[in-house]
Design a protein around this motif. Structure first.
Motif, PDB file in Angstrom:
ATOM      1  N   MET A   1      39.605  26.876  -4.783  1.00 56.26           N
ATOM      2  CA  MET A   1      39.584  28.300  -5.025  1.00 56.26           C
ATOM      3  C   MET A   1      40.948  28.683  -5.601  1.00 56.26           C
ATOM      4  SD  MET A   1      38.737  31.330  -2.331  1.00 56.26           S
ATOM      5  CE  MET A   1      37.240  32.014  -2.955  1.00 56.26           C
ATOM      6  N   THR A   2      40.921  29.323  -6.737  1.00 54.39           N
ATOM      7  CA  THR A   2      42.179  29.674  -7.401  1.00 54.39           C
ATOM      8  C   THR A   2      42.774  30.931  -6.773  1.00 54.39           C
ATOM      9  OG1 THR A   2      41.137  31.113  -9.032  1.00 54.39           O
ATOM     10  CG2 THR A   2      41.277  28.750  -9.577  1.00 54.39           C
ATOM     11  N   ASP A   3      44.083  31.118  -6.985  1.00 56.23           N
ATOM     12  CA  ASP A   3      44.740  32.335  -6.503  1.00 56.23           C
ATOM     13  C   ASP A   3      44.138  33.566  -7.167  1.00 56.23           C
ATOM     14  OD1 ASP A   3      46.422  31.043  -4.725  1.00 56.23           O
ATOM     15  OD2 ASP A   3      47.990  30.734  -6.220  1.00 56.23           O
ATOM     16  N   MET A   4      43.730  33.445  -8.427  1.00 58.36           N
ATOM     17  CA  MET A   4      43.100  34.563  -9.124  1.00 58.36           C
ATOM     18  C   MET A   4      41.771  34.942  -8.458  1.00 58.36           C
ATOM     19  SD  MET A   4      42.371  35.069 -13.173  1.00 58.36           S
ATOM     20  CE  MET A   4      40.662  34.588 -13.343  1.00 58.36           C
ATOM     21  N   ALA A   5      40.969  33.939  -8.084  1.00 60.87           N
ATOM     22  CA  ALA A   5      39.693  34.218  -7.407  1.00 60.87           C
ATOM     23  C   ALA A   5      39.937  34.877  -6.056  1.00 60.87           C
ATOM     24  CB  ALA A   5      38.883  32.938  -7.245  1.00 60.87           C
ATOM     25  N   ILE A   6      40.942  34.402  -5.313  1.00 60.40           N
ATOM     26  CA  ILE A   6      41.255  35.012  -4.020  1.00 60.40           C
ATOM     27  C   ILE A   6      41.710  36.449  -4.220  1.00 60.40           C
ATOM     28  CG2 ILE A   6      42.827  34.961  -2.043  1.00 60.40           C
ATOM     29  CD1 ILE A   6      42.764  31.882  -2.277  1.00 60.40           C
ATOM     30  N   SER A   7      42.531  36.696  -5.216  1.00 62.99           N
ATOM     31  CA  SER A   7      43.018  38.043  -5.490  1.00 62.99           C
ATOM     32  C   SER A   7      41.874  38.985  -5.853  1.00 62.99           C
ATOM     33  CB  SER A   7      44.034  37.986  -6.627  1.00 62.99           C
ATOM     34  OG  SER A   7      44.408  39.271  -7.018  1.00 62.99           O
ATOM     35  N   HIS A   8      40.935  38.513  -6.669  1.00 61.15           N
ATOM     36  CA  HIS A   8      39.837  39.369  -7.135  1.00 61.15           C
ATOM     37  C   HIS A   8      38.691  39.485  -6.116  1.00 61.15           C
ATOM     38  CE1 HIS A   8      37.568  41.525 -10.190  1.00 61.15           C
ATOM     39  NE2 HIS A   8      36.513  40.831  -9.820  1.00 61.15           N
ATOM     40  N   TYR A   9      38.330  38.376  -5.476  1.00 56.39           N
ATOM     41  CA  TYR A   9      37.146  38.354  -4.605  1.00 56.39           C
ATOM     42  C   TYR A   9      37.476  38.230  -3.120  1.00 56.39           C
ATOM     43  CZ  TYR A   9      34.725  37.369  -8.988  1.00 56.39           C
ATOM     44  OH  TYR A   9      34.241  37.429 -10.258  1.00 56.39           O
ATOM     45  N   GLY A  10      38.734  38.090  -2.756  1.00 56.15           N
ATOM     46  CA  GLY A  10      39.099  37.734  -1.389  1.00 56.15           C
ATOM     47  C   GLY A  10      39.202  38.873  -0.406  1.00 56.15           C
ATOM     48  N   ASP A  11      38.218  39.779  -0.363  1.00 58.03           N
ATOM     49  CA  ASP A  11      38.257  40.859   0.622  1.00 58.03           C
ATOM     50  C   ASP A  11      37.181  40.735   1.688  1.00 58.03           C
ATOM     51  OD1 ASP A  11      36.332  41.397  -1.323  1.00 58.03           O
ATOM     52  OD2 ASP A  11      36.641  43.553  -1.278  1.00 58.03           O
ATOM     53  N   VAL A  12      36.049  40.109   1.363  1.00 59.42           N
ATOM     54  CA  VAL A  12      34.934  39.984   2.308  1.00 59.42           C
ATOM     55  C   VAL A  12      34.350  38.581   2.194  1.00 59.42           C
ATOM     56  CG1 VAL A  12      32.652  40.862   2.963  1.00 59.42           C
ATOM     57  CG2 VAL A  12      34.381  42.442   2.105  1.00 59.42           C
ATOM     58  N   LEU A  13      33.949  38.016   3.327  1.00 58.29           N
ATOM     59  CA  LEU A  13      33.324  36.699   3.361  1.00 58.29           C
ATOM     60  C   LEU A  13      31.959  36.859   4.030  1.00 58.29           C
ATOM     61  CD1 LEU A  13      33.826  33.664   2.832  1.00 58.29           C
ATOM     62  CD2 LEU A  13      34.734  33.527   5.141  1.00 58.29           C
ATOM     63  N   ILE A  14      30.892  36.546   3.297  1.00 60.43           N
ATOM     64  CA  ILE A  14      29.517  36.665   3.793  1.00 60.43           C
ATOM     65  C   ILE A  14      28.960  35.260   3.961  1.00 60.43           C
ATOM     66  CG2 ILE A  14      27.194  37.562   3.341  1.00 60.43           C
ATOM     67  CD1 ILE A  14      29.245  39.788   3.682  1.00 60.43           C
ATOM     68  N   GLY A  15      28.506  34.925   5.169  1.00 61.63           N
ATOM     69  CA  GLY A  15      27.903  33.621   5.426  1.00 61.63           C
ATOM     70  C   GLY A  15      26.394  33.702   5.274  1.00 61.63           C
ATOM     71  N   VAL A  16      25.819  32.757   4.545  1.00 64.18           N
ATOM     72  CA  VAL A  16      24.378  32.748   4.292  1.00 64.18           C
ATOM     73  C   VAL A  16      23.824  31.390   4.678  1.00 64.18           C
ATOM     74  CG1 VAL A  16      22.592  32.937   2.497  1.00 64.18           C
ATOM     75  CG2 VAL A  16      24.620  34.405   2.404  1.00 64.18           C
ATOM     76  N   TRP A  17      22.691  31.395   5.393  1.00 66.11           N
ATOM     77  CA  TRP A  17      21.994  30.164   5.751  1.00 66.11           C
ATOM     78  C   TRP A  17      20.514  30.399   5.523  1.00 66.11           C
ATOM     79  CZ3 TRP A  17      18.915  28.617  10.197  1.00 66.11           C
ATOM     80  CH2 TRP A  17      18.715  27.234  10.262  1.00 66.11           C
ATOM     81  N   ARG A  18      19.888  29.484   4.793  1.00 66.56           N
ATOM     82  CA  ARG A  18      18.468  29.608   4.439  1.00 66.56           C
ATOM     83  C   ARG A  18      18.170  30.964   3.809  1.00 66.56           C
ATOM     84  NH1 ARG A  18      15.002  26.410   9.085  1.00 66.56           N
ATOM     85  NH2 ARG A  18      15.947  24.404   8.677  1.00 66.56           N
ATOM     86  N   ASP A  19      19.057  31.372   2.900  1.00 67.91           N
ATOM     87  CA  ASP A  19      18.905  32.597   2.110  1.00 67.91           C
ATOM     88  C   ASP A  19      18.932  33.880   2.933  1.00 67.91           C
ATOM     89  OD1 ASP A  19      18.756  31.002  -0.169  1.00 67.91           O
ATOM     90  OD2 ASP A  19      16.592  30.783   0.029  1.00 67.91           O
ATOM     91  N   ARG A  20      19.477  33.829   4.167  1.00 67.90           N
ATOM     92  CA  ARG A  20      19.652  35.016   5.009  1.00 67.90           C
ATOM     93  C   ARG A  20      21.122  35.125   5.407  1.00 67.90           C
ATOM     94  NH1 ARG A  20      15.655  38.735   5.709  1.00 67.90           N
ATOM     95  NH2 ARG A  20      13.662  37.738   5.490  1.00 67.90           N
ATOM     96  N   VAL A  21      21.616  36.354   5.467  1.00 68.51           N
ATOM     97  CA  VAL A  21      23.002  36.583   5.886  1.00 68.51           C
ATOM     98  C   VAL A  21      23.102  36.330   7.388  1.00 68.51           C
ATOM     99  CG1 VAL A  21      24.840  38.300   6.108  1.00 68.51           C
ATOM    100  CG2 VAL A  21      23.418  38.245   4.046  1.00 68.51           C
ATOM    101  N   VAL A  22      24.047  35.482   7.785  1.00 65.14           N
ATOM    102  CA  VAL A  22      24.251  35.160   9.198  1.00 65.14           C
ATOM    103  C   VAL A  22      25.599  35.643   9.721  1.00 65.14           C
ATOM    104  CG1 VAL A  22      22.662  33.194   9.213  1.00 65.14           C
ATOM    105  CG2 VAL A  22      25.081  32.826   8.655  1.00 65.14           C
ATOM    106  N   SER A  23      26.505  36.025   8.819  1.00 64.96           N
ATOM    107  CA  SER A  23      27.802  36.537   9.258  1.00 64.96           C
ATOM    108  C   SER A  23      28.427  37.378   8.158  1.00 64.96           C
ATOM    109  CB  SER A  23      28.739  35.388   9.643  1.00 64.96           C
ATOM    110  OG  SER A  23      28.951  34.531   8.539  1.00 64.96           O
ATOM    111  N   ALA A  24      29.292  38.311   8.577  1.00 64.35           N
ATOM    112  CA  ALA A  24      30.003  39.165   7.621  1.00 64.35           C
ATOM    113  C   ALA A  24      31.406  39.414   8.163  1.00 64.35           C
ATOM    114  CB  ALA A  24      29.262  40.484   7.425  1.00 64.35           C
ATOM    115  N   TYR A  25      32.406  38.997   7.405  1.00 66.36           N
ATOM    116  CA  TYR A  25      33.790  39.118   7.846  1.00 66.36           C
ATOM    117  C   TYR A  25      34.639  39.768   6.766  1.00 66.36           C
ATOM    118  CZ  TYR A  25      32.473  35.715  11.389  1.00 66.36           C
ATOM    119  OH  TYR A  25      31.861  35.075  12.424  1.00 66.36           O
ATOM    120  N   ASP A  26      35.604  40.587   7.194  1.00 64.10           N
ATOM    121  CA  ASP A  26      36.642  41.079   6.304  1.00 64.10           C
ATOM    122  C   ASP A  26      37.759  40.049   6.324  1.00 64.10           C
ATOM    123  OD1 ASP A  26      35.313  43.482   5.738  1.00 64.10           O
ATOM    124  OD2 ASP A  26      36.155  44.445   7.518  1.00 64.10           O
ATOM    125  N   ILE A  27      38.255  39.690   5.159  1.00 61.64           N
ATOM    126  CA  ILE A  27      39.341  38.715   5.057  1.00 61.64           C
ATOM    127  C   ILE A  27      40.661  39.458   5.250  1.00 61.64           C
ATOM    128  CG2 ILE A  27      40.518  37.080   3.539  1.00 61.64           C
ATOM    129  CD1 ILE A  27      37.758  36.580   2.210  1.00 61.64           C
TER     130      ILE A  27
END
Length: 181
Positions: free
Chosen positions: A1-27
């Motif tokens: 993961m590049t520093d640019m990707a972290i800077s642009h997308y690095g605010d929320v982390l969504i965990g998905v398993w079998r096409d369903r959301v299983v977790s939601a975290y703020d980074i």
């Protein structure tokens, strides 16, 4: 993961398993490990995106052949969706799959389904508001809340808590026990 990707997308982390959301975290931060090759995120449970848990993935299904099951998505697209929106007086309107959704400036929504379409509205439940028990095929019992009874008898639409996460599905009436007095 590049520093640019972290800077642009690095605010929320969504965990998905079998096409369903299983977790939601703020980074809240991150650390590079293994010589900077991997990134470990510091997170806290997301208040804004916790409603996604149990819902279909907001970025679609993983496709076979993807190198890594990681998808970068702009948070604003998750917040507002990607359906074209138009202003209509004091409201915003979008059409998705023939369903017309209009939201006014007070946050009140109106949905008009296409011919033969059905609208089911469910309010998010509090984790402590599950006065029923759902028992699955293996005999495991889960706290549950009834969302709706199907018009054709024998089935109930419920939310139940499994492994700390809400799950919404249709189950046989006989698998739901009312625990209220």
């Amino acid at each position: 993961m590049t520093d640019m990707a972290i800077s642009h997308y690095g605010d929320v982390l969504i965990g998905v398993w079998r096409d369903r959301v299983v977790s939601a975290y703020d980074i809240t931060g991150h650390t590079r490990v293994d010589g900077g090759v991997r990134v470990v995120f510091e997170v806290e449970e997301s208040k804004e995106f916790s409603y996604l848990v149990g819902q279909p993935s907001p970025v679609g299904a993983w496709k076979q052949g993807q190198a890594r099951p990681i998808v970068y998505e702009d948070t604003e697209k998750i917040r507002k969706g990607d359906a074209p929106q138009t202003s209509v007086g004091d409201a915003t309107r979008a059409v998705v799959g023939g369903f017309i959704l209009t939201v006014n400036e007070n946050g009140n929504a109106t949905v008009i389904p296409p011919q033969g379409g059905t609208v089911l509205v469910t309010a998010p439940l509090r984790r402590d508001d599950h006065p029923f028990t759902y028992t699955d095929d293996e005999g495991n019992a889960y706290p549950a809340a009834v969302i709706d009874k199907h018009p054709v008898g024998g089935w109930t639409f419920i939310e139940y808590i499994r492994d700390g996460q809400p799950v919404v599905e249709s189950v046989e009436d006989s698998r739901v026990e009312d625990l209220r007095d």
